[in-house]
Design an enzyme around this catalytic site. Structure first.
Site, PDB file in Angstrom:
ATOM      1  N   HIS A  42       0.743  -1.234   0.113  1.00  0.00           N
ATOM      2  CA  HIS A  42       0.199  -0.082  -0.116  1.00  0.00           C
ATOM      3  C   HIS A  42       1.045   1.382   0.165  1.00  0.00           C
ATOM      4  CE1 HIS A  42      -3.359  -2.701   1.181  1.00  0.00           C
ATOM      5  NE2 HIS A  42      -2.559  -3.254   1.820  1.00  0.00           N
TER       6      HIS A  42
HETATM    7  C1  BDR Z   1      -1.828   0.480   5.754  1.00  0.00           C
HETATM    8  O1  BDR Z   1      -1.904   0.004   7.030  1.00  0.00           O
HETATM    9  C2  BDR Z   1      -0.562  -0.474   7.457  1.00  0.00           C
HETATM   10  O2  BDR Z   1      -0.683  -1.651   8.015  1.00  0.00           O
HETATM   11  C3  BDR Z   1      -0.006  -0.170   6.246  1.00  0.00           C
HETATM   12  O3  BDR Z   1       1.576   0.106   6.646  1.00  0.00           O
HETATM   13  C4  BDR Z   1      -0.517   0.726   5.524  1.00  0.00           C
HETATM   14  O4  BDR Z   1      -0.055   2.101   5.642  1.00  0.00           O
HETATM   15  C5  BDR Z   1      -2.713  -0.490   4.814  1.00  0.00           C
HETATM   16  O5  BDR Z   1      -4.153  -0.561   5.161  1.00  0.00           O
END
Ligand code: BDR
Ligand code: CA
Length: 321
Positions: free
Chosen positions: A243
């Protein structure tokens, strides 16, 4: 050569945050990374702060100032994502202990000072890839920074669906009140949420390729990403979503992404949709008047070019070693 874009990175590293660090640092010829703040999220404040120091040093960017931000959400106790990112936050990867120290005692004051010290006429982009606690505190405490912020490019939310609950994404769910402050601040926002991050990923073979490469940085990132496949979310999946690295790539290659302007509100109720980003897909408001949204919600990407650019960015660290 165009002027470098001023960027502040706010993060909770985290495996995909680490990949985002790599992307931004790989593009330092285009970006002036003015500083990095940690925020509790994927792991505790101590762990994510240590990871931010380690990562900058490991990636050859020890000169980028790192400061510690909020130790937890505005209203609730922190709830980490150790099941996905591991106890350290970086999966099974052990990075060398950093020599580098935090740039200041008070992260918020430091951020304000850096932003207000920008040369006259210049602005900064904030890239936020963790819960939005620091950014909410910053703009509430020092509203004078708002006019110096060109836009906030954030990983968070989704027009449709969620990953922590059926309707909420982790970064927004962790601190919905902070997210609401940020979305309502009147600063242009690009929302790089699950709608687009779920279009982009690396396959098991590509992650194995990183591990098998002779490169120090590629191997470390491969080790981290491999850990994802052990979490319940990815056990039966042939690819992992990265992400935060998607958000970082948007900053340097917006041409491979697309989106729509939407009005976005955050559900701060204690109900089942707490932390949901409510995206108004209509092009008119409740009175039937046509309206433009306050947020560019990304929902398109070229996943093949994404993979190529991401792997090239990772490989760039190992080329000269
Ligand atoms: C987001 O949540 C975190 O666990 C990851 O780093 C990312 O920023 C994804 O939902
Ligand atoms: Ca993150």
């Amino acid at each position: 050569m165009e002027n470098k874009k001023n960027v502040w990175l706010d993060a909770d590293p985290g495996i995909d945050d680490a990949a985002a660090f790599a992307v931004l640092i790989a593009y330092r010829d285009r970006l002036n990374i003015c500083g990095i703040s940690s925020v509790a999220g994927n792991q505790s404040s101590d762990r994510v702060t240590a990871n931010a120091l380690k990562l900058t040093e490991f990636l050859g960017a020890a000169d980028i100032p790192v400061v510690r931000g909020a130790a937890g959400p505005l209203l609730r106790e922190p709830a980490d994502a150790g099941d996905v990112h591991g106890t350290s936050g970086l999966g099974n990867c052990v990075l060398p202990e950093p020599k580098k120290e935090l740039a200041a005692e008070n992260g918020l004051l430091y951020m304000r000072d850096v932003i207000l010290a920008l040369p006259k006429g210049e602005q900064i982009t904030i890239m936020a890839i963790g819960p939005l606690t620091n950014i909410a505190l910053l703009i509430k405490t020092f509203p004078e920074v708002k006019e110096r912020i060109e836009r906030i490019v954030l990983m968070g939310g989704a027009a449709v669906g969620g990953n922590v609950t059926p309707t909420a994404e982790f970064n927004i769910w962790e601190d919905p009140e902070a997210a609401k402050i940020v979305f309502d601040a009147g600063i242009p926002i690009v929302m790089c949420g699950l709608d687009v991050t779920h279009l982009c990923g690396l396959t098991r073979e590509q992650v194995d390729g990183l591990l098998e490469s002779g490169g120090r940085v590629q191997r470390a990132l491969g080790e981290m990403l491999k850990f994802y496949f052990e979490s319940p979310a990815y056990q039966n999946s042939d690819r992992v979503y990265i992400h935060d690295a998607t958000t970082a790539l948007y900053l340097v290659h917006p041409e491979i992404f697309g989106g729509h302007m939407r009005r976005v509100d955050v559900d701060c109720s204690e109900g089942m949709n707490r932390g949901m980003t409510v995206c108004d897909m209509r092009c008119y408001d409740d009175d039937g008047v046509s309206c433009v949204g306050n947020v560019l919600v990304l929902d398109q990407a070229d996943p093949v070019v994404y993979q190529k650019l991401l792997l090239e960015a990772f490989a760039s660290f190992d080329r000269d070693e």
